[in-house]
Motif scaffolding. Structure first.
Motif, PDB file in Angstrom:
ATOM      1  N   GLU A  12       0.827  -1.214   0.000  1.00 50.62           N
ATOM      2  CA  GLU A  12       0.000   0.000   0.000  1.00 50.62           C
ATOM      3  C   GLU A  12       0.862   1.265   0.000  1.00 50.62           C
ATOM      4  OE1 GLU A  12      -3.562   2.018   2.731  1.00 50.62           O
ATOM      5  OE2 GLU A  12      -2.716   0.063   3.259  1.00 50.62           O
ATOM      6  N   LEU A  13       0.554   2.170  -0.937  1.00 53.04           N
ATOM      7  CA  LEU A  13       1.201   3.477  -0.965  1.00 53.04           C
ATOM      8  C   LEU A  13       0.712   4.351   0.184  1.00 53.04           C
ATOM      9  CD1 LEU A  13       0.786   4.390  -4.761  1.00 53.04           C
ATOM     10  CD2 LEU A  13       2.963   3.867  -3.639  1.00 53.04           C
ATOM     11  N   ARG A  14       1.530   5.317   0.553  1.00 50.93           N
ATOM     12  CA  ARG A  14       1.015   6.382   1.404  1.00 50.93           C
ATOM     13  C   ARG A  14       0.012   7.208   0.598  1.00 50.93           C
ATOM     14  NH1 ARG A  14       6.709   9.001   3.175  1.00 50.93           N
ATOM     15  NH2 ARG A  14       7.253   8.227   1.101  1.00 50.93           N
ATOM     16  N   PRO A  15      -0.830   8.013   1.245  1.00 46.49           N
ATOM     17  CA  PRO A  15      -1.710   8.897   0.467  1.00 46.49           C
ATOM     18  C   PRO A  15      -0.867   9.798  -0.448  1.00 46.49           C
ATOM     19  CG  PRO A  15      -2.401   8.844   2.754  1.00 46.49           C
ATOM     20  CD  PRO A  15      -1.085   8.113   2.699  1.00 46.49           C
ATOM     21  N   VAL A  16      -1.192   9.810  -1.739  1.00 44.76           N
ATOM     22  CA  VAL A  16      -0.441  10.589  -2.730  1.00 44.76           C
ATOM     23  C   VAL A  16      -1.328  11.720  -3.241  1.00 44.76           C
ATOM     24  CG1 VAL A  16       0.727  10.539  -4.962  1.00 44.76           C
ATOM     25  CG2 VAL A  16       0.910   8.570  -3.408  1.00 44.76           C
ATOM     26  N   THR A  17      -0.790  12.947  -3.190  1.00 47.60           N
ATOM     27  CA  THR A  17      -1.547  14.114  -3.642  1.00 47.60           C
ATOM     28  C   THR A  17      -0.664  14.983  -4.525  1.00 47.60           C
ATOM     29  OG1 THR A  17      -2.814  14.140  -1.575  1.00 47.60           O
ATOM     30  CG2 THR A  17      -2.868  16.145  -2.910  1.00 47.60           C
ATOM     31  N   CYS A 163       6.407   9.101 -16.444  1.00 47.53           N
ATOM     32  CA  CYS A 163       7.531   8.512 -15.733  1.00 47.53           C
ATOM     33  C   CYS A 163       7.272   8.695 -14.238  1.00 47.53           C
ATOM     34  CB  CYS A 163       8.834   9.194 -16.136  1.00 47.53           C
ATOM     35  SG  CYS A 163      10.295   8.596 -15.267  1.00 47.53           S
ATOM     36  N   ALA A 164       7.480   7.655 -13.458  1.00 49.97           N
ATOM     37  CA  ALA A 164       7.252   7.744 -12.017  1.00 49.97           C
ATOM     38  C   ALA A 164       8.272   6.874 -11.299  1.00 49.97           C
ATOM     39  CB  ALA A 164       5.827   7.311 -11.662  1.00 49.97           C
ATOM     40  N   ALA A 165       8.370   7.079  -9.995  1.00 52.53           N
ATOM     41  CA  ALA A 165       9.346   6.352  -9.197  1.00 52.53           C
ATOM     42  C   ALA A 165       8.770   6.065  -7.818  1.00 52.53           C
ATOM     43  CB  ALA A 165      10.632   7.166  -9.068  1.00 52.53           C
ATOM     44  N   ILE A 166       9.301   5.034  -7.196  1.00 51.47           N
ATOM     45  CA  ILE A 166       8.850   4.680  -5.846  1.00 51.47           C
ATOM     46  C   ILE A 166       9.967   3.917  -5.140  1.00 51.47           C
ATOM     47  CG2 ILE A 166       7.869   2.422  -6.383  1.00 51.47           C
ATOM     48  CD1 ILE A 166       6.313   5.175  -4.131  1.00 51.47           C
ATOM     49  N   SER A 167       9.933   3.947  -3.827  1.00 50.18           N
ATOM     50  CA  SER A 167      10.882   3.155  -3.045  1.00 50.18           C
ATOM     51  C   SER A 167      10.229   1.850  -2.625  1.00 50.18           C
ATOM     52  CB  SER A 167      11.338   3.933  -1.808  1.00 50.18           C
ATOM     53  OG  SER A 167      10.238   4.169  -0.945  1.00 50.18           O
ATOM     54  N   LEU A 179       8.544   3.326   1.364  1.00 48.94           N
ATOM     55  CA  LEU A 179       9.056   3.391   2.726  1.00 48.94           C
ATOM     56  C   LEU A 179       9.020   4.816   3.270  1.00 48.94           C
ATOM     57  CD1 LEU A 179      10.268   0.737   1.462  1.00 48.94           C
ATOM     58  CD2 LEU A 179      12.197   1.058   3.012  1.00 48.94           C
ATOM     59  N   GLU A 180       8.476   4.973   4.455  1.00 44.85           N
ATOM     60  CA  GLU A 180       8.637   6.232   5.178  1.00 44.85           C
ATOM     61  C   GLU A 180       9.933   6.157   5.968  1.00 44.85           C
ATOM     62  OE1 GLU A 180       5.569   5.724   8.769  1.00 44.85           O
ATOM     63  OE2 GLU A 180       4.719   5.323   6.789  1.00 44.85           O
TER      64      GLU A 180
END
Length: 247
Positions: A12-17, A163-167, A179-180
């Motif tokens: 689950e992602l954190r809330p993204v705005t 294009c997007a990125a995530i940890s 990750l937080e």
């Protein structure tokens, strides 16, 4: 039952705005929020290019990154006051630039440079990945406005795809998405993944912080990243689906 301290599920992602046109002066401006991480991304069009690109018929996209003094519990000193950028800052802004250029038709920019500035207002992990996600929207809006003002005259939009990125990482033996800081600081494996809308990889930065990871764990982490990036791309596309307000 959620296993993470935040209450999120592993995938689950954190809330993204994304808040579009957060400021009024830049050609593109987006405040991106991933949970408590907040980054202001602005894109500015300049009628110049690096000397080594002159007369090439190609434009350029570059990026700058900075953590502002109040972005963490302990004050972050301004690098300008020190007279030089840290190695971390240089690494991150080069990553952002590479990611955005990977989906940009540089010849379509003619001899125009677009600089994407990413200023971290608040850091709680994932600032570089949030910068890429928000920076893409700011860049897309800047190109749309440049076309409307005839600053560039391609027969198609210079941004080919999103294009997007995530940890992702392994924390306490569990593979988790986005990750937080509380997770990032104790992760056994920490990885940043950059992908295009079409599913191609731009960059994978993976490090075994505590214990080496297996091929199976790598595949699991990349699968989590693909899942999260797909969600982010949907949000990016929804944001740029309506043209930005003309300026």
């Amino acid at each position: 039952m959620a296993l993470r301290a935040s209450g999120r599920e592993p995938d689950e992602l954190r809330p993204v705005t994304f808040t579009r046109d957060y400021t009024e002066m830049a050609d593109g401006s987006v405040l991106v929020e991933f949970g408590r991480t907040r980054v202001l991304c602005t894109a500015s069009i300049e009628d110049r290019i690096p000397p080594w690109l002159r007369n090439s018929g190609r434009g350029w996209v570059t990026a700058e990154y900075s953590m502002l003094p109040g972005s963490s519990p302990e004050r972050v000193a301004r690098e300008a006051a020190k007279g030089k950028q840290s190695g971390r800052t240089q690494e991150i802004q080069r990553l952002i630039g590479r990611a955005l250029r990977a989906v940009t038709d540089l010849p379509a920019l003619a001899e125009v440079q677009i600089t994407v500035d990413c200023d971290v207002l608040q850091a709680d992990g994932g600032t570089r990945t949030a910068s890429i996600c928000g920076g893409w929207i700011a860049l897309h809006d800047a190109c749309t406005r440049a076309m409307a003002r005839k600053l560039i005259k391609p027969d198609h939009h210079p941004i080919r795809e999103a294009c997007a990125a995530i940890s992702v990482g392994i924390v306490g033996g569990l593979a988790v998405l986005d990750l937080e800081y509380s997770e990032d600081s104790r992760a056994e494996t920490d990885m940043n993944v950059v992908m295009t809308e079409g599913g191609s990889f731009v960059e994978v930065q993976g490090t075994a912080e505590g214990a080496a990871f297996s091929r199976a764990e790598l595949d699991t982490l990349l699968g989590l990243a693909e899942l999260g990036i797909s969600e982010i791309v949907d949000a990016q596309r929804a944001m740029v689906g309506e043209p930005p307000v003309p300026r």
